[in-house]
Design a protein around this motif. Structure first.
Motif, PDB file in Angstrom:
ATOM      1  N   ILE A 127      -2.963   6.158  -0.070  1.00  0.00           N
ATOM      2  CA  ILE A 127      -1.966   5.279  -0.667  1.00  0.00           C
ATOM      3  C   ILE A 127      -2.628   4.081  -1.316  1.00  0.00           C
ATOM      4  CG2 ILE A 127       0.066   3.863  -0.207  1.00  0.00           C
ATOM      5  CD1 ILE A 127       0.511   6.875   0.085  1.00  0.00           C
ATOM      6  N   ASN A 128      -3.580   3.488  -0.608  1.00  0.00           N
ATOM      7  CA  ASN A 128      -4.308   2.333  -1.132  1.00  0.00           C
ATOM      8  C   ASN A 128      -5.618   2.212  -0.376  1.00  0.00           C
ATOM      9  OD1 ASN A 128      -4.904   0.119  -2.655  1.00  0.00           O
ATOM     10  ND2 ASN A 128      -3.093  -1.064  -2.083  1.00  0.00           N
ATOM     11  N   ARG A 129      -6.584   1.528  -0.970  1.00  0.00           N
ATOM     12  CA  ARG A 129      -7.862   1.358  -0.300  1.00  0.00           C
ATOM     13  C   ARG A 129      -8.484   0.037  -0.687  1.00  0.00           C
ATOM     14  NH1 ARG A 129     -11.545   6.121  -2.342  1.00  0.00           N
ATOM     15  NH2 ARG A 129      -9.614   7.217  -1.904  1.00  0.00           N
ATOM     16  N   THR A 130      -9.423  -0.401   0.135  1.00  0.00           N
ATOM     17  CA  THR A 130     -10.142  -1.632  -0.139  1.00  0.00           C
ATOM     18  C   THR A 130     -11.507  -1.536   0.534  1.00  0.00           C
ATOM     19  OG1 THR A 130     -10.007  -4.041  -0.063  1.00  0.00           O
ATOM     20  CG2 THR A 130      -9.292  -2.858   1.905  1.00  0.00           C
ATOM     21  N   TRP A 131     -12.301  -2.601   0.438  1.00  0.00           N
ATOM     22  CA  TRP A 131     -13.624  -2.639   1.063  1.00  0.00           C
ATOM     23  C   TRP A 131     -13.722  -3.886   1.945  1.00  0.00           C
ATOM     24  CZ3 TRP A 131     -12.591  -0.042  -3.234  1.00  0.00           C
ATOM     25  CH2 TRP A 131     -13.222   1.185  -3.434  1.00  0.00           C
ATOM     26  N   THR A 132     -14.492  -3.802   3.010  1.00  0.00           N
ATOM     27  CA  THR A 132     -14.694  -4.955   3.885  1.00  0.00           C
ATOM     28  C   THR A 132     -15.538  -6.015   3.174  1.00  0.00           C
ATOM     29  OG1 THR A 132     -16.616  -3.847   4.852  1.00  0.00           O
ATOM     30  CG2 THR A 132     -14.518  -3.619   6.010  1.00  0.00           C
ATOM     31  N   ASP A 133     -15.312  -7.283   3.561  1.00  0.00           N
ATOM     32  CA  ASP A 133     -16.116  -8.375   2.998  1.00  0.00           C
ATOM     33  C   ASP A 133     -17.355  -8.596   3.858  1.00  0.00           C
ATOM     34  OD1 ASP A 133     -15.326  -9.802   5.257  1.00  0.00           O
ATOM     35  OD2 ASP A 133     -13.808 -10.984   4.192  1.00  0.00           O
ATOM     36  N   THR A 134     -18.090  -9.672   3.592  1.00  0.00           N
ATOM     37  CA  THR A 134     -19.335  -9.940   4.318  1.00  0.00           C
ATOM     38  C   THR A 134     -19.103 -10.199   5.799  1.00  0.00           C
ATOM     39  OG1 THR A 134     -19.174 -12.267   3.655  1.00  0.00           O
ATOM     40  CG2 THR A 134     -20.521 -10.808   2.282  1.00  0.00           C
ATOM     41  N   SER A 135     -17.877 -10.504   6.181  1.00  0.00           N
ATOM     42  CA  SER A 135     -17.548 -10.709   7.591  1.00  0.00           C
ATOM     43  C   SER A 135     -16.959  -9.458   8.238  1.00  0.00           C
ATOM     44  CB  SER A 135     -16.556 -11.877   7.733  1.00  0.00           C
ATOM     45  OG  SER A 135     -17.111 -13.079   7.247  1.00  0.00           O
ATOM     46  N   GLY A 136     -16.885  -8.365   7.492  1.00  0.00           N
ATOM     47  CA  GLY A 136     -16.317  -7.125   8.018  1.00  0.00           C
ATOM     48  C   GLY A 136     -14.810  -7.068   7.961  1.00  0.00           C
ATOM     49  N   HIS A 137     -14.184  -8.100   7.381  1.00  0.00           N
ATOM     50  CA  HIS A 137     -12.719  -8.138   7.305  1.00  0.00           C
ATOM     51  C   HIS A 137     -12.214  -7.307   6.121  1.00  0.00           C
ATOM     52  CE1 HIS A 137     -13.232 -12.330   9.281  1.00  0.00           C
ATOM     53  NE2 HIS A 137     -13.160 -11.385  10.205  1.00  0.00           N
ATOM     54  N   TYR A 138     -11.007  -6.779   6.262  1.00  0.00           N
ATOM     55  CA  TYR A 138     -10.380  -6.067   5.151  1.00  0.00           C
ATOM     56  C   TYR A 138      -8.885  -6.359   5.148  1.00  0.00           C
ATOM     57  CZ  TYR A 138      -8.249  -2.634   8.284  1.00  0.00           C
ATOM     58  OH  TYR A 138      -7.485  -2.035   9.253  1.00  0.00           O
ATOM     59  N   LEU A 139      -8.261  -6.161   3.988  1.00  0.00           N
ATOM     60  CA  LEU A 139      -6.815  -6.299   3.838  1.00  0.00           C
ATOM     61  C   LEU A 139      -6.336  -5.243   2.862  1.00  0.00           C
ATOM     62  CD1 LEU A 139      -4.091  -7.855   4.219  1.00  0.00           C
ATOM     63  CD2 LEU A 139      -4.746  -9.186   2.180  1.00  0.00           C
ATOM     64  N   ILE A 140      -5.478  -4.357   3.337  1.00  0.00           N
ATOM     65  CA  ILE A 140      -4.843  -3.362   2.468  1.00  0.00           C
ATOM     66  C   ILE A 140      -3.426  -3.842   2.210  1.00  0.00           C
ATOM     67  CG2 ILE A 140      -4.139  -0.960   2.197  1.00  0.00           C
ATOM     68  CD1 ILE A 140      -6.311  -0.167   4.142  1.00  0.00           C
ATOM     69  N   ASP A 141      -3.163  -4.260   0.973  1.00  0.00           N
ATOM     70  CA  ASP A 141      -1.829  -4.792   0.677  1.00  0.00           C
ATOM     71  C   ASP A 141      -1.086  -3.875  -0.285  1.00  0.00           C
ATOM     72  OD1 ASP A 141      -3.241  -5.225  -1.614  1.00  0.00           O
ATOM     73  OD2 ASP A 141      -3.199  -7.414  -1.506  1.00  0.00           O
ATOM     74  N   GLY A 142       0.079  -4.344  -0.728  1.00  0.00           N
ATOM     75  CA  GLY A 142       0.893  -3.564  -1.659  1.00  0.00           C
ATOM     76  C   GLY A 142       1.605  -2.391  -1.015  1.00  0.00           C
ATOM     77  N   LEU A 143       1.831  -2.455   0.303  1.00  0.00           N
ATOM     78  CA  LEU A 143       2.435  -1.333   1.017  1.00  0.00           C
ATOM     79  C   LEU A 143       3.939  -1.520   1.172  1.00  0.00           C
ATOM     80  CD1 LEU A 143      -0.180  -0.925   3.922  1.00  0.00           C
ATOM     81  CD2 LEU A 143      -0.174   0.184   1.672  1.00  0.00           C
ATOM     82  N   THR A 144       4.648  -0.415   1.126  1.00  0.00           N
ATOM     83  CA  THR A 144       6.065  -0.420   1.461  1.00  0.00           C
ATOM     84  C   THR A 144       6.214  -0.155   2.959  1.00  0.00           C
ATOM     85  OG1 THR A 144       6.237   1.937   0.978  1.00  0.00           O
ATOM     86  CG2 THR A 144       6.708   0.415  -0.828  1.00  0.00           C
ATOM     87  N   ALA A 145       7.407  -0.385   3.491  1.00  0.00           N
ATOM     88  CA  ALA A 145       7.657  -0.097   4.903  1.00  0.00           C
ATOM     89  C   ALA A 145       7.465   1.389   5.163  1.00  0.00           C
ATOM     90  CB  ALA A 145       9.067  -0.531   5.288  1.00  0.00           C
ATOM     91  N   GLY A 146       6.853   1.713   6.313  1.00  0.00           N
ATOM     92  CA  GLY A 146       6.640   3.112   6.635  1.00  0.00           C
ATOM     93  C   GLY A 146       5.587   3.275   7.715  1.00  0.00           C
ATOM     94  N   THR A 147       5.161   4.503   7.941  1.00  0.00           N
ATOM     95  CA  THR A 147       4.139   4.819   8.943  1.00  0.00           C
ATOM     96  C   THR A 147       2.849   5.196   8.229  1.00  0.00           C
ATOM     97  OG1 THR A 147       5.791   5.587  10.519  1.00  0.00           O
ATOM     98  CG2 THR A 147       3.529   6.319  10.867  1.00  0.00           C
ATOM     99  N   TYR A 148       1.749   4.590   8.644  1.00  0.00           N
ATOM    100  CA  TYR A 148       0.463   4.777   7.985  1.00  0.00           C
ATOM    101  C   TYR A 148      -0.615   5.167   8.987  1.00  0.00           C
ATOM    102  CZ  TYR A 148       2.618   2.374   4.031  1.00  0.00           C
ATOM    103  OH  TYR A 148       3.450   2.019   3.007  1.00  0.00           O
TER     104      TYR A 148
END
Length: 238
Positions: free
Chosen positions: A1-22
């Motif tokens: 549905i969507n993807r991203t990459w971790t930053d230098t601290s290992g954090h990630y954020l996958i946004d732009g999602l609708t309500a549902g089960t992932y």
């Protein structure tokens, strides 16, 4: 549905999602760390559901990735010489469905010294195939087997480095030449050259490994990967 990459601290954020089960998985494209799906699952099918409601952020969907396992070795000609660069090396595992046989999971190529490294591997049973794209050498599966079905299992543990998975490839025979125009003597490009072998009642090209090629701009052709035997060659201008 969507993807991203971790930053230098290992954090990630996958946004732009609708309500549902992932479900979420984590892949190190460098192959240093092992693939994982949340929560500590081997794949998405066996992963954990993550319910997401409208206008909310689900946090702490974390992963601790184990260092990936590797398979490495050296590919040479018979007798350990010469080293063979550019050989395609692939790691296979049995398919989930028996009728599909073995499936390729990771592929690399040997360097100038004939060395290779297959990384990004999870624990499991593998077989390794060695293939020369130029067909100057015969294909082989570790350990000195003609195909995957008769190859040797390589049992790989967690964060393990399986070294010494080597291969010595036998030199294949070849047929080569140049095709020219009878009227002018000029080289002919894109002429199909096909090698045939006699099989019981007729001449067959299907029995010859990669037995069909096209001439290059200087009219030359090279049909490699051949075993010793008697052949006939045809030339067709399509």
């Amino acid at each position: 549905i969507n993807r991203t990459w971790t930053d230098t601290s290992g954090h990630y954020l996958i946004d732009g999602l609708t309500a549902g089960t992932y479900r979420v998985d984590f892949t190190d494209e460098s192959g240093t760390y092992q693939y994982e799906a949340y929560n500590n699952a081997k794949d998405v099918d066996s992963g954990t559901d993550i319910p997401v409601t409208a206008e909310s952020t689900v946090s702490n969907v974390n992963a601790s990735l184990a260092r990936a396992s590797t398979i490495s070795g050296t590919v040479t000609g018979l007798g350990g010489s010469p080293p063979l660069p550019g050989i395609q090396v692939s790691a296979f595992q049995p398919s989930e469905f028996a009728w599909q046989g073995w499936q390729s999971l990771r592929t690399t190529h040997t360097d100038d010294a004939g060395h290779y490294l297959l990384n990004g591997l999870s624990p499991g049973v593998y077989r390794v195939q060695f293939l020369d794209p130029t067909l100057a050498y015969f294909q082989e599966v570790y350990n000195n087997a003609p195909d995957l079905a008769t190859g040797t299992d390589i049992v790989v543990g967690t964060s393990a480095d399986m070294t010494g998975i080597n291969a010595e490839l036998a030199r294949a025979a070849a047929i080569a030449g140049i095709v020219t125009a009878a009227a002018t003597g000029l080289p002919l490009e894109s002429i199909r050259a096909t090698a045939f072998q006699w099989q019981e009642t007729e001449w067959w090209s299907e029995w010859v490994s990669k037995g069909e090629v096209w001439t290059s701009t200087n009219g030359s052709y090279f049909i490699g990967g051949l075993t010793a035997g008697t052949y006939r060659v045809s030339f067709s201008d399509w």
